[in-house]
Design a protein around this motif. Structure first.
Motif, PDB file in Angstrom:
ATOM      1  N   THR A   1      11.655 -11.816 -63.189  1.00 26.09           N
ATOM      2  CA  THR A   1      11.050 -10.650 -63.825  1.00 26.09           C
ATOM      3  C   THR A   1      10.566  -9.641 -62.794  1.00 26.09           C
ATOM      4  N   ARG A   2      10.602  -8.370 -63.171  1.00 27.48           N
ATOM      5  CA  ARG A   2      10.234  -7.299 -62.246  1.00 27.48           C
ATOM      6  C   ARG A   2       9.390  -6.261 -62.991  1.00 27.48           C
ATOM      7  N   ASN A   3       8.517  -5.611 -62.257  1.00 26.88           N
ATOM      8  CA  ASN A   3       7.789  -4.474 -62.810  1.00 26.88           C
ATOM      9  C   ASN A   3       8.675  -3.234 -62.728  1.00 26.88           C
ATOM     10  N   PHE A   4       8.482  -2.301 -63.645  1.00 28.51           N
ATOM     11  CA  PHE A   4       9.220  -1.051 -63.583  1.00 28.51           C
ATOM     12  C   PHE A   4       8.776  -0.272 -62.347  1.00 28.51           C
ATOM     13  N   LEU A   5       9.703   0.462 -61.752  1.00 29.92           N
ATOM     14  CA  LEU A   5       9.374   1.240 -60.560  1.00 29.92           C
ATOM     15  C   LEU A   5       8.435   2.393 -60.882  1.00 29.92           C
ATOM     16  N   LYS A   6       8.633   2.999 -62.050  1.00 29.26           N
ATOM     17  CA  LYS A   6       7.818   4.169 -62.401  1.00 29.26           C
ATOM     18  C   LYS A   6       7.963   4.415 -63.895  1.00 29.26           C
ATOM     19  N   GLU A   7       6.857   4.799 -64.536  1.00 25.79           N
ATOM     20  CA  GLU A   7       6.872   5.204 -65.945  1.00 25.79           C
ATOM     21  C   GLU A   7       5.960   6.401 -66.131  1.00 25.79           C
ATOM     22  N   GLY A   8       6.241   7.200 -67.137  1.00 28.16           N
ATOM     23  CA  GLY A   8       5.363   8.312 -67.453  1.00 28.16           C
ATOM     24  C   GLY A   8       6.108   9.438 -68.145  1.00 28.16           C
ATOM     25  N   TYR A   9       5.364  10.475 -68.488  1.00 30.74           N
ATOM     26  CA  TYR A   9       5.955  11.616 -69.187  1.00 30.74           C
ATOM     27  C   TYR A   9       6.549  12.616 -68.197  1.00 30.74           C
ATOM     28  N   MET A  10       7.710  13.142 -68.563  1.00 28.69           N
ATOM     29  CA  MET A  10       8.296  14.328 -67.934  1.00 28.69           C
ATOM     30  C   MET A  10       8.912  15.155 -69.058  1.00 28.69           C
ATOM     31  N   GLU A  11       9.267  16.380 -68.732  1.00 28.69           N
ATOM     32  CA  GLU A  11      10.057  17.194 -69.650  1.00 28.69           C
ATOM     33  C   GLU A  11      11.516  17.164 -69.188  1.00 28.69           C
TER      34      GLU A  11
ATOM     35  N   GLY B   1      26.920   9.699 -53.596  1.00 28.04           N
ATOM     36  CA  GLY B   1      26.779  11.060 -54.093  1.00 28.04           C
ATOM     37  C   GLY B   1      25.552  11.327 -54.928  1.00 28.04           C
ATOM     38  N   TYR B   2      24.537  10.445 -54.862  1.00 29.76           N
ATOM     39  CA  TYR B   2      23.308  10.644 -55.624  1.00 29.76           C
ATOM     40  C   TYR B   2      22.211  11.152 -54.698  1.00 29.76           C
ATOM     41  N   SER B   3      21.378  12.050 -55.214  1.00 27.94           N
ATOM     42  CA  SER B   3      20.231  12.529 -54.445  1.00 27.94           C
ATOM     43  C   SER B   3      19.172  13.052 -55.402  1.00 27.94           C
ATOM     44  N   VAL B   4      17.955  13.217 -54.898  1.00 26.97           N
ATOM     45  CA  VAL B   4      16.870  13.819 -55.668  1.00 26.97           C
ATOM     46  C   VAL B   4      16.341  14.999 -54.883  1.00 26.97           C
ATOM     47  N   GLN B   5      16.118  16.112 -55.572  1.00 25.22           N
ATOM     48  CA  GLN B   5      15.669  17.339 -54.923  1.00 25.22           C
ATOM     49  C   GLN B   5      14.406  17.863 -55.607  1.00 25.22           C
ATOM     50  N   LYS B   6      13.504  18.374 -54.813  1.00 23.64           N
ATOM     51  CA  LYS B   6      12.287  18.979 -55.345  1.00 23.64           C
ATOM     52  C   LYS B   6      12.621  20.343 -55.938  1.00 23.64           C
ATOM     53  N   GLY B   7      12.122  20.613 -57.154  1.00 23.73           N
ATOM     54  CA  GLY B   7      12.359  21.898 -57.799  1.00 23.73           C
ATOM     55  C   GLY B   7      13.599  21.896 -58.687  1.00 23.73           C
ATOM     56  N   LEU B   8      13.802  23.017 -59.377  1.00 21.16           N
ATOM     57  CA  LEU B   8      14.945  23.209 -60.263  1.00 21.16           C
ATOM     58  C   LEU B   8      15.925  24.193 -59.634  1.00 21.16           C
ATOM     59  N   PRO B   9      17.197  24.107 -60.019  1.00 21.92           N
ATOM     60  CA  PRO B   9      18.171  25.073 -59.480  1.00 21.92           C
ATOM     61  C   PRO B   9      17.775  26.512 -59.827  1.00 21.92           C
ATOM     62  N   LEU B  10      18.099  27.435 -58.955  1.00 19.15           N
ATOM     63  CA  LEU B  10      17.831  28.847 -59.225  1.00 19.15           C
ATOM     64  C   LEU B  10      18.541  29.271 -60.499  1.00 19.15           C
TER      65      LEU B  10
ATOM     66  N   THR C   1       1.991  17.643 -63.144  1.00 26.60           N
ATOM     67  CA  THR C   1       1.216  17.889 -61.928  1.00 26.60           C
ATOM     68  C   THR C   1       2.101  17.673 -60.701  1.00 26.60           C
ATOM     69  N   GLU C   2       1.647  18.203 -59.578  1.00 27.79           N
ATOM     70  CA  GLU C   2       2.388  17.999 -58.332  1.00 27.79           C
ATOM     71  C   GLU C   2       2.360  16.535 -57.921  1.00 27.79           C
ATOM     72  N   THR C   3       1.261  15.840 -58.205  1.00 28.10           N
ATOM     73  CA  THR C   3       1.188  14.406 -57.888  1.00 28.10           C
ATOM     74  C   THR C   3       2.261  13.632 -58.638  1.00 28.10           C
ATOM     75  N   ASP C   4       2.406  13.921 -59.949  1.00 28.02           N
ATOM     76  CA  ASP C   4       3.469  13.274 -60.726  1.00 28.02           C
ATOM     77  C   ASP C   4       4.838  13.575 -60.132  1.00 28.02           C
ATOM     78  N   GLN C   5       5.054  14.829 -59.785  1.00 28.91           N
ATOM     79  CA  GLN C   5       6.337  15.239 -59.218  1.00 28.91           C
ATOM     80  C   GLN C   5       6.653  14.432 -57.950  1.00 28.91           C
TER      81      GLN C   5
ATOM     82  N   ALA D   1       9.853   7.536 -56.087  1.00 27.18           N
ATOM     83  CA  ALA D   1      10.484   6.412 -56.788  1.00 27.18           C
ATOM     84  C   ALA D   1      12.000   6.545 -56.792  1.00 27.18           C
ATOM     85  N   PHE D   2      12.498   7.748 -57.109  1.00 23.99           N
ATOM     86  CA  PHE D   2      13.949   7.961 -57.100  1.00 23.99           C
ATOM     87  C   PHE D   2      14.521   7.780 -55.691  1.00 23.99           C
ATOM     88  N   THR D   3      13.818   8.277 -54.700  1.00 25.01           N
ATOM     89  CA  THR D   3      14.293   8.168 -53.323  1.00 25.01           C
ATOM     90  C   THR D   3      14.432   6.712 -52.899  1.00 25.01           C
ATOM     91  N   SER D   4      13.468   5.875 -53.300  1.00 25.52           N
ATOM     92  CA  SER D   4      13.518   4.456 -52.926  1.00 25.52           C
ATOM     93  C   SER D   4      14.751   3.773 -53.499  1.00 25.52           C
TER      94      SER D   4
END
Length: 377
Positions: free
Chosen positions: A252-262, A307-316, A343-347, A353-356
């Motif tokens: 069994t494992r704990n989830f890496l991250k949970e919470g609300y996003m849009e 080919g996977y990556s995570v980027q801060k912010g949204l595309p222009l 919040t920025e902390t959530d971001q 989490a995604f980077t890991s």
């Protein structure tokens, strides 16, 4: 030197020993409490649990309370290493040993199992989670009405499965789940019960959630460790050349991250909608409600070399309306997934989490599962 000062100096010397630099029960650094009857150094939170079993443990602050010579000498003779050798001598490899990040019920039952019930002092001791079978009542949340009702559960090592029945005398189970596709993780806040346990399993390669609790903290933790025990013995047979530690890592494992996003849709022009997200290793799932039985969608999160990556912010030029302004973008070989956080902390936490996950190389099993994950996002 006055007697009190001499005792304090001796106490500080014992306290500074490397073996006593972490809480004996949860591993939190710099414990500043100790048990004068067990001889262990513990953190503030664990001291509160010890205080609830006064017949076993009497706790005092290392900073604020007075320690007499006899008590200091007792700590010096014992300490975390000596006490551990006695009370943790024979822990089954599959037994979950909680850390300071784990919930109250896991930490409390771990402490009670060690010192009150002395479950790990003798080899081969018969314990409630070592029989290979467990049967009993758990309160289960209804998928449609949200009510918690008593249901009979049966866990069988011989059959390699977990079942539950809607009625006590029912002959056929409502579900019959193979033990190798089950995960279990404590979710007291999400479920709204201090003993809340979330059981998940794969059905047609989609994640199904079951939310249960038991009024007894001991009983629900016994169920949790019984699931781990059955999984361990099942995997020992399935992977005979794997080491015990390799098999332990698959339990069994704990989830890496949970919470609300849009989130927005694939065209990236729809309005962003608030959803509950769960990152379970390489599966990112979203739900309309945290207690939904099924995810509304799942997407596979692969590795950087694929080919996977995570980027801060949204595309222009992102057109969808959103009320939260801390965006992030998941880039995959097929498309980009856009999210916003409150919040920025959530971001930053989500990006970490995604980077890991993305920085880990994919296993052959993950390559196979990638093709099966539902990407209706």
């Amino acid at each position: 030197m006055a007697g009190g000062e001499k005792s304090m100096k001796a106490l500080r010397e014992v306290w500074r020993r490397a073996e006593n630099s972490l809480c004996a029960d949860c591993g939190k650094p710099d414990p500043d409490w100790a048990s004068s009857t067990l001889g262990v150094f513990i953190c503030l939170n664990c001291s509160g649990i010890h205080r609830n079993i006064p017949s076993i443990s009497k706790v005092k602050s290392l900073k604020m309370d007075h320690w007499d010579d006899a008590q200091v000498q007792f700590l010096a003779r014992n300490g975390n290493a000596v006490t551990k050798a006695t009370y943790e001598a024979h822990i089954p490899i599959y037994y979950y040993q909680p850390t300071y990040n784990d919930c109250q019920v896991l930490r409390e039952q771990w402490i009670r199992a060690k010192y009150e019930r002395k479950e790990f002092t003798e080899p081969g001791k018969q314990l409630p989670y070592t029989d290979g079978v467990k049967e009993g009542i758990l309160w289960k949340r209804g998928r449609d009405n949200g009510q918690f009702l008593p249901r009979k559960f049966l866990l069988s090592e011989r059959e390699g499965c977990l079942k539950y029945f809607t009625k006590q005398d029912a002959k056929e189970p409502k579900i019959n789940v193979k033990i190798d596709v089950i995960n279990a993780t404590f979710q007291p806040e999400k479920i709204g019960n201090p003993n809340g346990l979330q059981i998940t399993y794969l059905k047609d390669n989609k994640t199904r959630n079951i939310f249960v609790y038991h009024k007894s903290g001991k009983e629900v933790v016994d169920w949790f460790n019984a699931i781990r025990s059955v999984q361990f013995h099942y995997l020992k047979v399935a992977f005979p050349i794997a080491s015990d530690n390799e098999i332990k890592s698959r339990l069994t494992r704990n989830f890496l991250k949970e919470g609300y996003m849009e989130k927005t849709g694939p065209k990236q022009r729809e309005a962003f909608k608030k959803r509950w997200f769960t990152l379970d290793h390489r599966r990112l799932m979203y739900f309309k409600d945290p207690l939904d039985a099924f995810a509304k969608g799942e997407v596979f999160v692969g590795s950087r070399e694929n080919g996977y990556s995570v980027q801060k912010g949204l595309p222009l030029g992102t057109q969808g309306n959103f009320s939260w302004h801390y965006g992030l973008t998941i880039v995959t070989p097929d498309r980009e997934y856009l999210f916003t956080c409150e919040t920025e902390t959530d971001q930053l936490d989500w990006i970490a989490a995604f980077t890991s996950v993305i920085n880990q190389a994919m296993t052959p099993q993950e390559y196979a599962s990638k093709c099966l994950v539902d990407v209706s996002f």
